[in-house]
Design an enzyme around this catalytic site. Structure first.
Site, PDB file in Angstrom:
ATOM      1  N   SER A 524       0.827  -1.214   0.000  1.00 61.95           N
ATOM      2  CA  SER A 524       0.000   0.000   0.000  1.00 61.95           C
ATOM      3  C   SER A 524       0.853   1.252   0.000  1.00 61.95           C
ATOM      4  CB  SER A 524      -0.901   0.005   1.235  1.00 61.95           C
ATOM      5  OG  SER A 524      -1.514   1.256   1.422  1.00 61.95           O
ATOM      6  N   TYR A 537      -3.739  -1.583   9.366  1.00 60.08           N
ATOM      7  CA  TYR A 537      -3.541  -1.988   7.966  1.00 60.08           C
ATOM      8  C   TYR A 537      -2.108  -1.699   7.500  1.00 60.08           C
ATOM      9  CZ  TYR A 537      -4.161  -1.962   2.871  1.00 60.08           C
ATOM     10  OH  TYR A 537      -4.041  -2.196   1.522  1.00 60.08           O
TER      11      TYR A 537
END
Length: 669
Positions: A524, A537
């Site tokens: 990410s 996350y």
């Protein structure tokens, strides 16, 4: 009630059969060539029905080549014959158009008469109006119109055969340009505006979306979604006392060609076209005094249809996949009056949706399913041909589209996710296109299940060439609201980190034995930018990055390498619950899948975005300033209603949110 349908494996035909299955009773007999039986059987399996009955035959033969014994056994029992089998292609030649559209109609009509069918339903086209100028209503047919192409001529001729030669009752349906399903975007083939989509993709990749391009007024077109056409045909075919009529299945409001193109450009994220000179200038003012043939729109049309113009178009737009013949016939000179059809459909709930409401749906389906750029990429084919590519999270989003693109390039996707039904649907889509795929259902948060998966893969498959760690869980919740939710961190690490490394560790022995292998981790942009509320996350993705960086040095001597893709915000089901993202700039799953394919082919250590790199530099050079900016974003973007345990979303400070989202494009806020 009993039906006979030609062209049922085609685009409109497939949707019509589904409508009949959903809303009508009785058997649906389907004409099929022997070579197309496997495809039809796959469709029947997906429909989960015994009501669709194959009938062997051929459009090119008298009475469609149907067995006389079958005809005798069903004489007088077939209530409706729907004839949809035809060529819907502006680029087809005279002989093909004649054989399919004219002779095929004559043979289908002969069969309907032999069966003593209740009604023959001919699917014609607005192309039968040719170059008629002005209004063309449902009562009009032979108006002396010029028919500019083999397609126009044969659609007119096939409708004439039905009108003049039929001895059974008949009804005619004239769709305009039929595009994909307005709900799913599904379409089987490239036609109409879809020819322009590759060019739009090229524009998106080469130019900023805000840059206006110079366009020309190309007149009006008319497009309708296939679900509207199928629903309308089903309804109109069963209305009493409408035999001998034609129905216009068109958009009541003509659509300027440039406006239609701009809607798809907006859906693609490509630049749009401005038309400084259009019909507002030619219908009023000095230009209105010019003869019609000298007005800009007519001049452009004349040039486009001329032999030199077609040659130039072939060497320019033709290289981008836009046939010159298509551009020449995109514009309609007639306006199609559909008031009779609208009246007949009144009260049914069937009407034409506004193109703007589903343009993105159409674009997304094309980009994910029909864009063949990967298949044409020589480097992709060289790297992936015959290679086994394990893809986690392959049932939707990035993983599903990656699998379709790998199969395009000749690779063999190994599909992994929890939901077996969705994986089977993806495998069916790959096999329908001539590819091969394997399905392994597995809960990747269950470490023991992963061990069994690795054993199964290495036992059943001859090789493991690539692994794409795409499956993941995202949680957007501030630390303040996470005090009593430590399980959020545990669950995220379990899937995003422990599950991913357990899979790789289980497959590494096979890759070592092969002396080759490559692992792609879908990480990410948050690892580089550290956005607030994503501590669970981002930490899980950062852990996977760090683990991969360490073991890469241990495994490089065995021919095993790693790529981490720091992916920006992607429009996938994973972000759908966060309504805040609905107005954010995002990349599509297909754009994300292109990055995955690039990682498989080129095998770089990392794939980053410019903004991600800037975020990483900012945290290194000026960390305190970076944290201050992120703290400002923390206050601008509130916790979601779901994170607060409330119903409904917060609508505060929306303008500031959108501004920051556009400045920091692709960051998860």
């Amino acid at each position: 009630m009993s039906y006979f349908v030609t062209g049922a494996t085609g685009f409109i035909g497939r949707f019509l059969v589904e409508e009949l299955l959903d809303h009508r009773e009785g058997d649906i007999h389907v004409l099929v060539r022997e070579g197309s039986l496997p495809r039809l059987q796959r469709m029947i399996d997906r429909w989960e029905t015994t009501r669709v009955v194959p009938v062997l035959g051929d459009l090119s033969q008298d009475r469609l080549g149907v067995d006389p014994e079958w005809v005798a056994a069903h004489r007088g029992s077939v209530d409706h014959v729907f004839h949809l089998a035809a060529i819907y292609d502006m680029t087809a030649d005279d002989a093909t158009n004649d054989a399919m559209n004219v002779d095929g109609t004559r043979h289908a009509l002969a069969l309907a008469e032999e069966l003593d069918a209740g009604c023959f339903h001919q699917v014609s086209s607005v192309a039968a109006a040719g170059d008629h100028r002005g209004a063309f209503d449902e009562t009009m047919f032979a108006e002396g119109q010029h028919l500019p192409s083999p397609y126009h001529r044969t659609k007119y001729e096939s409708e004439r055969i039905v009108r003049e030669e039929a001895t059974v009752p008949w009804r005619v349906y004239r769709p305009s340009i039929v595009i994909g399903d307005s709900q799913t975007g599904a379409i089987d083939k490239i036609d109409g505006p879809y020819y322009f989509f590759p060019a739009m993709k090229q524009l998106r990749e080469r130019l900023p979306a805000w840059l206006p391009l110079l366009g020309a007024d190309l007149g009006d077109t008319n497009v309708v979604p296939v679900d509207y056409v199928a629903k309308a045909m089903d309804h109109l075919a069963h209305l009493p006392d409408r035999d001998g009529e034609a129905f216009h299945l068109v958009n009541p409001e003509p659509q300027p060609v440039v406006e239609m193109i701009n809607l798809f450009c907006a859906a693609a994220g490509a630049p749009r076209f401005a038309t400084p000179v259009d019909r507002t200038h030619t219908h009023a003012g000095p230009l209105a005094l010019l003869p019609r043939a000298l007005r800009p729109l007519e001049l452009v049309s004349s040039v486009v249809r001329s032999a030199p113009g077609q040659l130039v178009l072939d060497q320019t737009l033709g290289r981008l996949g836009v046939p010159a013949e298509v551009l020449a016939h995109t514009r309609f000179t007639a306006t199609f009056d559909s008031r009779r059809t609208e009246k007949a459909l009144a009260g049914s709930g069937i009407d034409v949706p506004d193109l703007e409401s589903y343009a993105r749906t159409l674009w997304s389906y094309w980009e994910e399913h029909l864009d063949t750029s990967t298949a044409r990429d020589a480097a992709a084919r060289a790297a992936l041909q015959g290679k086994y590519v394990v893809i986690t999270g392959a049932s939707s989003g990035i993983g599903q589209v990656t699998a379709l693109k790998v199969a395009q390039a000749g690779g063999i996707p190994v599909l992994v996710a929890r939901g077996k039904d969705k994986l089977e649907a993806t495998r069916a889509a790959i096999e329908d296109r001539g590819g091969t795929a394997y399905v392994f259902a597995c809960d990747l948060s269950d470490l023991e299940a992963i061990d069994r998966l690795c054993e199964q893969i290495t036992t059943e498959l001859p090789a493991v060439d690539f692994v794409v760690n795409n499956a993941g869980r995202s949680i957007r919740r501030s630390l303040k609201l996470s005090q009593d939710r430590f399980h959020d961190f545990e669950r995220t690490m379990q899937l995003n980190y422990f599950g991913a490394i357990r899979l790789v560790m289980g497959l590494v022995p096979a890759m070592r034995e092969q002396h080759r292998g490559h692992v792609v981790n879908v990480s990410s942009i948050g690892v580089q930018t550290n956005p607030p509320r994503f501590s669970a996350y981002v930490a899980s993705k950062a852990a996977l990055d760090s683990w991969s960086n360490v073991v890469a040095s241990e495994l490089v001597g065995d021919g095993i390498s790693f790529t981490s893709i720091h992916m920006p915000l992607v429009r996938t089901p994973m972000i759908a619950p966060t309504k805040l993202y609905d107005k954010f700039p995002t990349i599509s799953p297909a754009q994300a899948a292109d990055l995955v394919v690039k990682a498989l082919v080129e095998r770089p250590h990392e794939i980053n975005t410019l903004l991600g790199n800037a975020g990483a530099v900012a945290h290194t050079v000026a960390p305190k300033t970076a944290f201050r900016i992120l703290n400002m974003a923390y206050h601008v973007f509130p916790d979601s209603a779901a994170a607060r345990g409330q119903e409904g979303a917060s609508g505060t400070r929306e303008s500031e949110q959108i501004m920051l989202a556009r400045v920091f494009r692709g960051v998860h806020w």
